[in-house]
Design an enzyme around this catalytic site. Structure first.
Site, PDB file in Angstrom:
ATOM      1  N   GLY A 135     -43.357 -19.502 -39.046  1.00 31.14           N
ATOM      2  CA  GLY A 135     -42.588 -21.241 -39.764  1.00 31.14           C
ATOM      3  C   GLY A 135     -43.740 -21.249 -41.228  1.00 31.14           C
ATOM      4  CG  ASN A 143     -44.082 -30.256 -35.048  1.00 35.77           C
ATOM      5  OD1 ASN A 143     -44.228 -30.692 -35.563  1.00 35.77           O
ATOM      6  ND2 ASN A 143     -45.738 -30.432 -34.356  1.00 35.77           N
ATOM      7  CD  GLN A 168     -41.003 -27.630 -32.220  1.00 37.96           C
ATOM      8  OE1 GLN A 168     -40.746 -27.262 -31.208  1.00 37.96           O
ATOM      9  NE2 GLN A 168     -41.632 -27.180 -33.158  1.00 37.96           N
ATOM     10  CG  HIS A 222     -43.707 -18.459 -31.957  1.00 37.83           C
ATOM     11  ND1 HIS A 222     -44.836 -19.960 -31.739  1.00 37.83           N
ATOM     12  CD2 HIS A 222     -44.159 -18.798 -33.042  1.00 37.83           C
ATOM     13  CE1 HIS A 222     -45.667 -20.427 -32.333  1.00 37.83           C
ATOM     14  NE2 HIS A 222     -45.204 -19.917 -33.173  1.00 37.83           N
ATOM     15  CB  THR A 252     -44.186  -1.699 -43.833  1.00 35.11           C
ATOM     16  OG1 THR A 252     -45.130  -1.585 -45.102  1.00 35.11           O
ATOM     17  CG2 THR A 252     -43.580  -1.524 -42.913  1.00 35.11           C
ATOM     18  CB  CYS A 295     -51.155 -26.668 -35.755  1.00 36.37           C
ATOM     19  SG  CYS A 295     -50.102 -26.268 -34.877  1.00 36.37           S
TER      20      CYS A 295
HETATM   21  N1  PLP Z   1     -43.006 -26.370 -38.118  1.00 33.71           N
HETATM   22  C1  PLP Z   1     -43.495 -27.063 -37.245  1.00 33.71           C
HETATM   23  C2  PLP Z   1     -42.398 -28.580 -37.136  1.00 33.71           C
HETATM   24  C3  PLP Z   1     -44.122 -26.217 -36.136  1.00 33.71           C
HETATM   25  O1  PLP Z   1     -43.594 -26.507 -35.141  1.00 33.71           O
HETATM   26  C4  PLP Z   1     -44.781 -25.136 -36.628  1.00 33.71           C
HETATM   27  C5  PLP Z   1     -45.122 -24.420 -35.288  1.00 33.71           C
HETATM   28  O2  PLP Z   1     -45.680 -24.810 -34.507  1.00 33.71           O
HETATM   29  C6  PLP Z   1     -44.704 -24.389 -37.532  1.00 33.71           C
HETATM   30  C7  PLP Z   1     -44.150 -25.540 -38.594  1.00 33.71           C
HETATM   31  C8  PLP Z   1     -45.497 -23.718 -38.005  1.00 33.71           C
HETATM   32  O3  PLP Z   1     -44.794 -22.119 -37.677  1.00 33.71           O
HETATM   33  P1  PLP Z   1     -45.230 -20.177 -37.178  1.00 33.71           P
HETATM   34  O4  PLP Z   1     -46.217 -20.930 -35.044  1.00 33.71           O
HETATM   35  O5  PLP Z   1     -44.595 -19.710 -36.580  1.00 33.71           O
HETATM   36  O6  PLP Z   1     -46.111 -20.613 -38.000  1.00 33.71           O
END
Ligand code: PLP
Length: 375
Positions: free
Chosen positions: A69, A149, A177, A199, A235, A318
């Site tokens: 993402g 999220n 999400q 994931h 790749t 995060c």
């Molecule tokens: N965008 C949103 C709304 C998310 O919840 C997240 C991950 O928590 C991301 C982007 C980032 O995705 P990734 O963990 O696949 O880099």
């Protein structure tokens, strides 16, 4: 363990694992090579591309595989800014976006772009009329997430898509999400760019997609050997792509998840005094419950839950742990105390009613304990 942190990441589905395993030790050729074995690996990638194209109602040539993402968001924003820099340098987004969007926009601001950050209401929703007003002749991109999220709040992306299309600007949505948890038809919703990640829906980590409409003028983001039709080199992550597609095909039982969510929300609101729901009741993802509990610290409650084997979160994975209040709850107008007493439980189809009841019972005891100390 009771795992209620599925918005942070999910357990790999069995179907995803089974799809991935042969890609490590049998079907491991580089899909770009010319021999027969490479053709087999190529078919895994192309089959997955078709599954995602059918899921989003788009052309297979509009699906690009990425590392997740974060990369998809960065690509949509930097790639569009790069391609359209001579047309304009104005981008619109909103305050509760994920940092993958907010920090990309901030980086562009430092390079001379103008960024409009729209406000949200107390439920975390952007007003489409305010968005319409903010669009200018030099606006090259509007980036508004499909689902938040931290709170699970859904934006009015259908309405927003229509407005952005009528103004002949590009519309990107971070659907990390939402993807796999609710229907997303990019044509009906007038979406030009969409980010998704494996994931969050039972696939492996480190793989995602960017849907980019054939009409969207977006430059490549990663340069190299010219994979993904010259748009995203590197790749292909064949096992990851295979697992992502298998997880996506095995759709979640959203009815079960929303019933669990409603049961949990109902019990929490009834049985714990001074508790408030963050993000309202309607317009939500099926699996997220975000609450603030008066006179307790979210971080301290989490530690106690963790000692009982219950996994939850205070904000996005995060940013939690960095000591700052959630930018999402602050944007919704909540004071520091409400932000710092927040907890996020994110459910999946793997959870059971017994796990939810055990969690609510544990939470009630923990809150009583903390309050008896602070009185
Ligand atoms: N965008 C949103 C709304 C998310 O919840 C997240 C991950 O928590 C991301 C982007 C980032 O995705 P990734 O963990 O696949 O880099």
């Amino acid at each position: 363990m009771i795992y209620l942190d599925n918005a942070a990441t999910t357990k790999l589905k069995k179907s995803a694992l089974e799809a991935m395993l042969p890609c490590f030790d049998q079907n491991y050729a580089n899909p770009s090579a010319v021999y027969l074995a490479a053709g087999k690996a190529r078919r895994v990638v192309e089959n997955a591309r078709e599954i995602f194209a059918a899921g989003l109602n788009c052309d297979r040539d509009e699906i690009y595989f990425t590392s997740g993402g974060t990369e998809s968001d960065n690509w949509a924003i930097f790639g569009t800014a790069e391609a359209l820099r001579d047309k304009g340098r104005h981008i619109i987004t909103q305050k509760t976006e994920h940092h993958a969007v907010l920090n990309s926009c901030e980086a562009l601001r430092r390079k001379g772009f103008e960024i409009t950050l729209l406000d949200v209401d107390e439920n975390g929703i952007v007003d489409p009329a305010a968005l319409e007003k903010a669009i200018r002749r030099d606006t090259v991109l509007v980036s508004i997430m499909a689902a938040n999220n931290e709170t699970g709040t859904l934006q009015k992306i259908g309405e927003i898509g229509e407005i952005v299309r009528s103004k002949r600007t590009l519309f990107h949505t971070d659907a990390v999400q939402a993807f796999g948890h609710m229907p997303l038809d990019v044509k009906a919703l007038h979406i030009d760019l969409l980010s998704a990640s494996s994931h969050k829906l039972g696939g492996p980590k480190g793989v995602g997609i960017l849907y980019k409409s054939l009409d969207a003028d977006t430059a490549p983001f990663i340069y190299g050997g010219g994979q993904e039709r010259g748009m995203r080199s590197g790749t292909e992550n064949v096992p990851g792509i295979a697992g992502f597609a298998a997880a996506f095909e095995e759709r979640e039982d959203t009815k079960k998840v929303s019933e669990l969510r409603d049961h949990m929300t109902g019990r929490l609101l009834k049985e714990i005094s001074g508790i408030r729901l963050n993000g309202g009741i309607g317009m939500k993802l099926p699996g997220i419950v975000n609450v603030s509990i008066d006179r307790v610290k979210g971080d301290s409650v989490l530690m106690r839950l963790s000692s009982l084997g219950i996994c939850a979160s205070t904000g996005s994975a995060c940013t939690s742990g960095n000591g700052e209040s959630s930018h999402v709850l602050r944007a919704m107008g909540f004071d520091k105390e409400r932000c710092d007493s927040s907890l996020r439980f994110s459910l999946s189809g793997e959870n059971t009613l017994e796990e939810i009841d055990e969690t609510v019972d544990a939470l009630k005891n923990i809150v009583d304990d903390f309050r008896s100390i602070t009185i």
